[in-house]
Scaffold this motif. Structure first.
Motif, PDB file in Angstrom:
ATOM      1  N   LYS A   1       0.839  -1.196   0.000  1.00  0.00           N
ATOM      2  CA  LYS A   1       0.000   0.000   0.000  1.00  0.00           C
ATOM      3  C   LYS A   1       0.876   1.249   0.000  1.00  0.00           C
TER       4      LYS A   1
ATOM      5  N   SER B   1      -3.080   5.343  -2.790  1.00  0.00           N
ATOM      6  CA  SER B   1      -4.466   5.028  -2.439  1.00  0.00           C
ATOM      7  C   SER B   1      -5.107   6.115  -1.590  1.00  0.00           C
TER       8      SER B   1
ATOM      9  N   THR C   1      -3.083   0.362  10.823  1.00  0.00           N
ATOM     10  CA  THR C   1      -3.952   1.458  11.237  1.00  0.00           C
ATOM     11  C   THR C   1      -3.199   2.775  11.063  1.00  0.00           C
TER      12      THR C   1
ATOM     13  N   TYR D   1      -7.939   5.515   9.794  1.00  0.00           N
ATOM     14  CA  TYR D   1      -7.872   4.569   8.676  1.00  0.00           C
ATOM     15  C   TYR D   1      -7.492   3.217   9.249  1.00  0.00           C
ATOM     16  N   GLU D   2      -8.102   2.161   8.695  1.00  0.00           N
ATOM     17  CA  GLU D   2      -7.767   0.810   9.153  1.00  0.00           C
ATOM     18  C   GLU D   2      -8.044  -0.180   8.044  1.00  0.00           C
ATOM     19  N   ASP D   3      -7.142  -1.117   7.872  1.00  0.00           N
ATOM     20  CA  ASP D   3      -7.392  -2.273   7.016  1.00  0.00           C
ATOM     21  C   ASP D   3      -6.816  -3.496   7.707  1.00  0.00           C
ATOM     22  N   LYS D   4      -6.702  -4.596   7.001  1.00  0.00           N
ATOM     23  CA  LYS D   4      -6.315  -5.851   7.651  1.00  0.00           C
ATOM     24  C   LYS D   4      -4.871  -5.860   8.141  1.00  0.00           C
TER      25      LYS D   4
END
Length: 304
Positions: free
Chosen positions: A32, A57, A135, A129-132
């Protein structure tokens, strides 16, 4: 270990110079890519760094001073010309979005991708913001206008499989995720092979804190405790501490004190005043407090 890198695109302060560009960085975490601040000239710096524009992104804007956001509308326009179709997420203080929308309406009619706004409350230390795998948290700062920093932190990962032991016990592929999640292995003879024999500990989660323009905050370290890499503004040396206080900026010594109290592993200084022809004096001052300090500079890449 997956990459976690910080690309310095600009580390100067508000007054343009031939030495430094306005503030902007790109953070690469695993697969990312994020941008933090987008001062004037950021697009050219992206070209020089050979970073793929379309891999971005999200963009995080710390505050609404021009040297941190004047470049964003140009970047958005260029992404449209490059044929971007995936959304671009913009995280910024609430007052930015009416301004940005006016610019979009005037300069970017017909974009084939969506610009998604996310309001950041600069007074709160929150996950924004957070994804797998990670953070991003807002870090309240003390500047002349609403301003915050950002803390990028990996989430813990599962242990690594020991390939030699897996092969030795002929453990099938379908059982490897169970072992990563802590399961032992039972052989055909009924012997129990402890999970600790089959795995090695996961890599420790890494973290990066971006502390933009701010007056010295003695309690800032509590929000970034244990950070691996800290970027902190150091606009002035201590001889200009009164000026730093007046304009809500920090000195090199103050930035180093934050790093020391936070237990940071490494400190990077930036946002240098145009009055300095050579920032070595800033570096030397900080190193008297926190030896593992480096200066930011355009096109330098720091590994976290």
């Amino acid at each position: 270990m997956q990459p976690f890198k910080v690309y310095i695109l600009g580390c100067g302060s508000a007054l343009p110079t031939l030495r430094h560009n306005a503030s902007s960085q790109v953070i690469l975490i695993r697969d990312k890519m994020f941008m933090v601040d987008c001062g004037e000239g950021t697009q050219v710096q992206l070209r020089r760094s050979r970073i793929n524009f379309n891999k971005l992104s999200a963009v995080f804007i710390s505050h609404l001073h021009g040297d941190h956001c004047f470049g964003l509308i140009g970047l958005i326009s260029t992404l449209g010309m490059l044929g971007r179709i995936s959304p671009l997420h913009v995280y910024a203080p609430k007052d930015f979005f009416p301004i940005l929308q006016q610019q979009l309406d005037l300069f970017c009619c017909g974009l084939e991708y969506e610009v998604v706004f996310h309001v950041v409350d600069t007074t709160k230390n929150d996950v924004i913001y957070e994804d797998k795998s990670l953070t991003v948290m807002s870090v309240p700062l003390n500047h002349r206008i609403a301003c915050c920093g950002f803390l990028f932190r990996e989430k813990p990962t599962l242990p690594h499989i020991r390939r030699d032991m897996i092969d030795f016990y002929n453990i099938p592929e379908c059982q490897r995720n169970n072992i990563k999640n802590g399961a032992d292995w039972i052989t055909s003879d009924g012997d129990v092979i402890p999970n600790s024999y089959l795995t090695v500990p996961a890599d420790p989660p890494r973290s990066y804190a971006y502390c933009s323009d701010t007056k010295y905050l003695p309690g800032l370290y509590k929000m970034i405790k244990g950070v691996d890499l800290l970027y902190h503004e150091a606009t002035y040396c201590s001889e200009n501490e009164n000026r730093a206080r007046l304009y809500y900026h920090s000195t090199a010594k103050q930035a180093a004190t934050v790093a020391l109290n936070a237990g940071a592993k490494k400190l990077v200084l930036g946002h240098f005043s145009a009055r300095y022809d050579n920032e070595d004096v800033i570096l030397q001052e900080a190193q008297t407090v926190f030896p593992n300090t480096s200066l930011a500079d355009e096109m330098v890449v720091f590994d976290v």
